[in-house]
Design a protein around this motif. Structure first.
Motif, PDB file in Angstrom:
ATOM      1  N   SER A 136      -4.051  -1.515  23.374  1.00 20.28           N
ATOM      2  CA  SER A 136      -3.004  -1.592  24.392  1.00 20.28           C
ATOM      3  C   SER A 136      -3.579  -2.224  25.654  1.00 20.28           C
ATOM      4  O   SER A 136      -4.802  -2.388  25.781  1.00 20.28           O
ATOM      5  CB  SER A 136      -2.471  -0.190  24.712  1.00 20.28           C
ATOM      6  OG  SER A 136      -3.503   0.602  25.286  1.00 20.28           O
ATOM      7  N   HIS A 137      -2.693  -2.615  26.550  1.00 22.84           N
ATOM      8  CA  HIS A 137      -3.075  -3.081  27.890  1.00 22.84           C
ATOM      9  C   HIS A 137      -2.143  -2.333  28.847  1.00 22.84           C
ATOM     10  O   HIS A 137      -1.135  -2.881  29.294  1.00 22.84           O
ATOM     11  CB  HIS A 137      -2.854  -4.593  28.048  1.00 22.84           C
ATOM     12  CG  HIS A 137      -3.587  -5.453  27.058  1.00 22.84           C
ATOM     13  ND1 HIS A 137      -4.764  -6.091  27.362  1.00 22.84           N
ATOM     14  CD2 HIS A 137      -3.305  -5.796  25.782  1.00 22.84           C
ATOM     15  CE1 HIS A 137      -5.177  -6.799  26.314  1.00 22.84           C
ATOM     16  NE2 HIS A 137      -4.302  -6.630  25.334  1.00 22.84           N
TER      17      HIS A 137
ATOM     18  N   ASP B 121      -0.331  -3.369  21.282  1.00 23.81           N
ATOM     19  CA  ASP B 121      -0.591  -4.427  22.256  1.00 23.81           C
ATOM     20  C   ASP B 121       0.183  -4.060  23.530  1.00 23.81           C
ATOM     21  O   ASP B 121       0.717  -2.962  23.630  1.00 23.81           O
ATOM     22  CB  ASP B 121      -0.202  -5.802  21.700  1.00 23.81           C
ATOM     23  CG  ASP B 121      -1.128  -6.913  22.217  1.00 23.81           C
ATOM     24  OD1 ASP B 121      -1.774  -6.702  23.252  1.00 23.81           O
ATOM     25  OD2 ASP B 121      -1.199  -7.977  21.593  1.00 23.81           O
ATOM     26  N   SER B 122       0.268  -4.956  24.507  1.00 24.68           N
ATOM     27  CA  SER B 122       0.950  -4.567  25.749  1.00 24.68           C
ATOM     28  C   SER B 122       2.463  -4.579  25.544  1.00 24.68           C
ATOM     29  O   SER B 122       2.967  -5.214  24.610  1.00 24.68           O
ATOM     30  CB  SER B 122       0.584  -5.533  26.866  1.00 24.68           C
ATOM     31  OG  SER B 122       1.318  -6.726  26.713  1.00 24.68           O
ATOM     32  N   VAL B 123       3.196  -3.925  26.442  1.00 17.08           N
ATOM     33  CA  VAL B 123       4.656  -3.981  26.329  1.00 17.08           C
ATOM     34  C   VAL B 123       5.180  -5.370  26.709  1.00 17.08           C
ATOM     35  O   VAL B 123       6.334  -5.693  26.450  1.00 17.08           O
ATOM     36  CB  VAL B 123       5.374  -2.895  27.165  1.00 17.08           C
ATOM     37  CG1 VAL B 123       5.049  -1.515  26.634  1.00 17.08           C
ATOM     38  CG2 VAL B 123       5.055  -3.015  28.640  1.00 17.08           C
TER      39      VAL B 123
ATOM     40  N   CYS C  43       6.036   0.788  23.493  1.00 16.68           N
ATOM     41  CA  CYS C  43       4.777   1.401  23.066  1.00 16.68           C
ATOM     42  C   CYS C  43       5.150   2.597  22.200  1.00 16.68           C
ATOM     43  O   CYS C  43       5.256   3.711  22.686  1.00 16.68           O
ATOM     44  CB  CYS C  43       3.975   1.818  24.298  1.00 16.68           C
ATOM     45  SG  CYS C  43       2.414   2.608  23.904  1.00 16.68           S
ATOM     46  N   ASP C  44       5.450   2.321  20.925  1.00 18.34           N
ATOM     47  CA  ASP C  44       5.968   3.338  20.012  1.00 18.34           C
ATOM     48  C   ASP C  44       5.243   3.162  18.680  1.00 18.34           C
ATOM     49  O   ASP C  44       5.587   2.296  17.884  1.00 18.34           O
ATOM     50  CB  ASP C  44       7.491   3.168  19.862  1.00 18.34           C
ATOM     51  CG  ASP C  44       8.111   4.192  18.933  1.00 18.34           C
ATOM     52  OD1 ASP C  44       7.364   4.819  18.145  1.00 18.34           O
ATOM     53  OD2 ASP C  44       9.339   4.360  18.958  1.00 18.34           O
ATOM     54  N   LEU C  45       4.226   3.979  18.452  1.00 16.92           N
ATOM     55  CA  LEU C  45       3.354   3.726  17.305  1.00 16.92           C
ATOM     56  C   LEU C  45       3.977   4.107  15.963  1.00 16.92           C
ATOM     57  O   LEU C  45       3.619   3.529  14.926  1.00 16.92           O
ATOM     58  CB  LEU C  45       2.017   4.446  17.480  1.00 16.92           C
ATOM     59  CG  LEU C  45       0.871   3.644  16.873  1.00 16.92           C
ATOM     60  CD1 LEU C  45       0.627   2.379  17.648  1.00 16.92           C
ATOM     61  CD2 LEU C  45      -0.370   4.465  16.757  1.00 16.92           C
TER      62      LEU C  45
END
Ligand SMILES: [Zn+2]
Length: 365
Positions: A64-65, A317-319, A325-327
């Motif tokens: 993620s960022h 990764d970034s939104v 951001c939903d794994l």
């Protein structure tokens, strides 16, 4: 002692337990099993029943960022042109204040926690924002301090010195849950000499490394033939950068950085030989299928990674490249995209997808 129960407990490391229960003693799991035997073992425990639900380990977001959370949707007008997207991202980030970056990272960490993520592999240019975000929300993770644009061998020693200063400062604010790593951004934005310096440092100090690698066909053409993609950016900045005439993965191996067992992000444009190099070096992969699809970069050969015995986790990764951001959603997409890929060599099950989102991610990170 406290017991939580539900219609299903999914330990992931072993078979699902219908009518399952977990006994928790001061924040640690004391026992897992079927409800009747756990209740019998701890008769005086306080019980909370979640009913028609599944209890499973926290989700691990390997890539993620968080610091660019405020850019959700802001780059969608250039998502068809990855080079323009990267340049616009850097421009927008340069215009943000430190306070704005810190707030963005914290919002991203909260969004992740609400989606069941308990552990992040997060990359930050301003690493302190991610560290503070993870700590304030109470999450576990590795914060990888990223390199600046540093593709020129001539400045490698100075670039490394500056990176190490940032790393040491961050390490002073690490705690039991948050560890500090390093992220040389990619094979085309970091010089070979800087890769070697980071590799030596990481191996001697046991520092975790993550690298964006083999993300697109454009990157592959740049690395193999020195054509297109970033060439005019190098010209514009007067950078001396020479194509290694090799795939991203074999080039990274030649710099020594793969010997530090890095977490490689994307690995879309890879050959069978590249996959063997990754496996032989004990490197792992952060698979980011929604980010790859958003840019039209293609579908990484997921079953080939798993068949080669590589530890594979999932990353949102970034939104700015997802847009959420939903794994759990990422794991569903990973399975469906892998099943739909031409030339696939196997069928990714829901079980495998859930394992990648939890245990697989933990191993990869
Ligand atoms: Zn990324």
């Amino acid at each position: 002692m406290r017991i939580i129960t539900a219609d299903f407990v999914l330990p992931i490391s072993s078979e699902p337990i219908p009518e399952g229960a977990i006994a928790i003693d001061r924040g640690n799991i004391a026992a897992i099993g079927d409800r009747s035997s756990i209740l019998e073992e701890y008769p005086s425990a306080e019980i909370e029943d979640f009913g028609a639900a599944a209890i499973l380990p926290g989700l691990v977001n390997c890539h993620s960022h968080l610091e660019v959370t405020a850019m959700r949707g802001a780059l969608d007008d250039v998502e068809h042109d990855f080079r323009a997207w990267l340049l616009k991202l850097n421009g927008l980030r340069a215009a943000m204040t430190e306070a704005e970056i810190i707030e963005a990272a914290r919002n991203g960490a909260i969004e992740g926690a609400q989606a069941g993520i308990t552990c992040f592999g997060d990359i930050g240019r301003f690493g302190m924002a991610g560290v503070e975000a993870l700590k304030s929300v109470g999450l576990r993770g590795v914060l990888f301090q990223e390199t600046e644009f540093s593709p020129d061998d001539r400045s490698a020693v100075d670039d490394f010195y500056a990176l190490r200063q940032k790393f040491e400062a961050l390490r002073r604010s690490a705690n039991d849950l948050v560890e500090i790593g390093l992220s040389p951004h990619s094979p085309y934005t970091v010089s070979a000499r800087l890769f070697r310096l980071i590799a030596d440092f990481a191996r001697s100090e046991g520092v975790k490394i993550t690298i964006h690698a083999a993300e697109s066909d454009e990157e592959d053409a740049l690395m193999r033939n020195g054509t297109g993609f970033f060439t005019e950016v190098y010209r514009k900045f007067g950078v001396e950068w020479k194509s290694p005439c090799a795939s991203s993965i074999s080039y990274l191996a030649s710099t020594g950085i793969l010997a530090a067992n890095p977490l490689l992000v994307h690995c879309v444009s890879v050959t069978d030989a590249d996959i063997k190099i990754i496996a032989d070096n004990g490197a792992s992969i952060a698979h980011c299928p929604k980010s790859n699809a958003k840019f039209g970069h293609g579908c990484a050969p997921l079953e080939a990674f798993l068949n080669a015995g590589i530890a594979v986790g999932l990353g949102s990764d970034s939104v700015a490249s997802n847009n959420v951001c939903d794994l759990l959603e990422e794991s569903r997409f990973a399975a469906l995209a892998a099943r739909n890929r031409r030339g696939r060599n196997g069928f990714i099950s829901a079980r495998e997808a859930l394992e990648m989102a939890t245990l697989g991610g933990a191993k990869a990170l």
